[in-house]
Write a protein that holds these residues in place. Structure first.
Motif: not given
Lengths: 408, 120
Positions: A204-206, A333, B107, B109-112
């Motif tokens: 997941r991308y913010d 995303i 920008l 970079t996975s937040v999981l």
């Protein structure tokens, strides 16, 4: 969805040129105004008449950690913080993330397992997962008598919540009567039996994005730009998406689904991918096996107002495009895949992720450039072609929705 | 117990030769992106070529390994593959680490960062 050739209102076979405008004459052929992308008044209308009235997707069960867990979603445009809770029995309910005592934002963590009680950091008022107020420190000092108010009325404030195929939606209009299924309409029907539960969320991308939310959606809601924008776009524009003999992309199908839309693209049979991906296709026996019941390699649903459910090969991506201000948004995303059985499957998930991620990274620069140009007011209108019928349809849906909400 | 670098970057039996690429065995997407951006292209190309040559053997092995209960050795091999993906488009598309004509790839970079999310 039915393929365009099978629809009763389909244009003559082979009539590729400008077929969509003849299929959907109500969309017109003229330009649309740029003011909608740059005006504070317009965003204010959208806040009041769309985002405060419509069902909004906050994510899915994949954002939770199973029963007895939560996540928090702050919606800047609406000035609300929402607490999404799945209780021990699996029921999902969204609350305003606000303590009933002095109005503090209750939960500050992004997500996690439900604690024994959600305890306010200010004075420690504690709430159970079902929202009821369970404990008040030094309770004897309060006036919970009669309607002063009574403690039983001081639970967390619930928000209208519905879950469809694992996707969690809220509607901030507490007086609204439309159900989520009514809102989803033909889009919901077309995906009702899709095996979403066989997928896992991996990434997941913010992404902070310096553009109006509709600029971002529009830029994603067409493939005309693929052969032009940037290196990876140009590479994929060479046939990963269907092109005509002049090298321009062609929609395979487009359909209006109530206030939602879908478009699809095929890929060119002779297209050759990069050396790494070509090698992987030869080395993993399931690399090219179609696992999801999609009708083409690329399917892009716009779920009004600000969500996309898309499929590219065997992976599903979702977008939630959240307006923050007129010229700034957060582009959420998420990438989901059929559950990995082997480490080779994990490798393929990551390979698909990097390809898609770099592609969208190219798009972000394009979004910002669009916003700069639109904000300059050099021209009062933008021009749309036949291969951008999706955008034309989206803006008609936005305009119609605002008009309907105004009249209610 | 001796504490050589090779021992801190264990690989499955038969893949010891890839230990020379241990600097690419990075567990998080953020670290892999950073290395993609900071490594000179000749070194990136060397990694790409070295991994591509071993790809048939690596994939044949990973196809036999279940996706759960991953060993530390298998995890390191996975990280090497993830780094290959990370730099493949630098080699095959961009000719450099950056996303040319794009935004700062950091920008993205996975937040999981939890079981079921990105391996981290």
């Amino acid at each position: 969805m039915t393929s365009v050739e099978e629809r009763v209102d389909a244009p003559e076979t082979g009539e590729d040129h400008r077929r969509w405008s003849s299929l959907y004459p109500e969309l017109g052929k003229g330009p649309i105004d740029t003011e909608r992308f740059i005006s504070e008044e317009r965003l204010d209308e959208e806040r009041k008449l769309i985002f405060s009235k419509s069902w909004l997707n906050l994510g899915s069960v994949h954002d939770l950690q199973g029963n007895n867990s939560f996540f928090v979603r702050d919606v800047a445009l609406l000035g609300v913080s929402l607490l999404v809770v799945q209780d021990k029995a699996g029921k999902i309910q969204v609350f305003h993330n606000v303590c009933s005592h002095r109005g503090n934002k209750l939960v500050w963590e992004a997500d996690g397992p439900c604690p024994y009680q959600f305890a306010c950091r200010f004075h420690g008022w504690g709430y159970k997962a079902d929202g009821t107020l369970a404990s008040v420190p030094d309770e004897e000092e309060f006036f919970f008598e009669g309607d002063l108010p009574n403690k039983s009325t001081l639970g967390l404030v619930p928000v209208r919540t519905e879950v469809w195929n694992g996707f969690i939606f809220v509607n901030m209009d507490k007086d609204g009567t439309e159900t989520l299924l009514e809102h989803l309409g033909p889009l919901g029907e077309s995906l009702q039996d899709f095996p979403f539960d066989t997928l896992e969320l991996r990434y997941r991308y913010d992404v902070p994005d310096d553009a109006n939310w509709k600029v971002i959606l529009d830029a994603q809601n067409e493939i005309y730009h693929l052969p032009m924008l940037a290196p990876l776009h140009r590479f994929l524009g060479g046939g990963a998406f269907s092109t005509n003999e002049d090298g321009y992309t062609r929609l395979y199908d487009f359909e209006r689904l109530g206030i939602h839309t879908v478009y699809t693209s095929d890929s060119d049979a002779e297209w050759v991918d990069t050396p790494l991906r070509t090698a992987m296709a030869n080395l993993h026996p399931e690399y090219n096996v179609v696992k999801l019941p999609n009708r083409g390699p690329f399917v892009f649903h716009v779920q009004f107002p600000n969500m996309v459910i898309g499929f590219l090969g065997n992976f599903m991506f979702t977008y939630n495009i959240w307006p923050v201000s007129v010229g700034h948004s957060v582009w959420e995303i998420r990438m989901h895949y059929p559950k990995a059985k082997t480490l080779a499957d994990r490798v393929c998930q990551d390979l698909m992720k990097v390809r898609f991620r770099d592609l969208l990274c190219e798009d972000v620069t394009g979004h910002a450039a669009l916003q700069i140009g639109l904000t300059s007011k050099a021209r009062p209108e933008i021009v749309l072609g036949e291969q951008e019928v999706q955008i034309r349809s989206f803006h008609k849906n936005v305009d119609d929705y605002i008009a309907r909400s105004t009249n209610v | 117990m001796s504490n050589t670098v090779e021992q801190t970057f264990a690989l499955p039996s038969g893949f010891e030769g890839l230990a020379k690429f241990r600097a690419w065995g990075l567990p998080t997407e953020g670290e892999r992106i950073a290395r993609r951006l900071e490594t000179p292209m000749p070194e990136v190309q060397e990694y790409y070529d070295g991994m591509m040559a071993e790809l048939p053997k690596i994939m044949a092995y990973l196809l036999e390994r279940p996706a759960t209960n991953t060993t530390a050795e298998d995890e390191n091999l996975l990280f090497l593959m993830f780094s290959l993906h990370e730099i493949a488009q630098a080699v095959e598309i961009y000719g450099c680490g950056e996303v040319v004509d794009g935004a700062d790839v950091r920008l993205f970079t996975s937040v999981l960062n939890r079981p079921g999310g990105e391996v981290a």
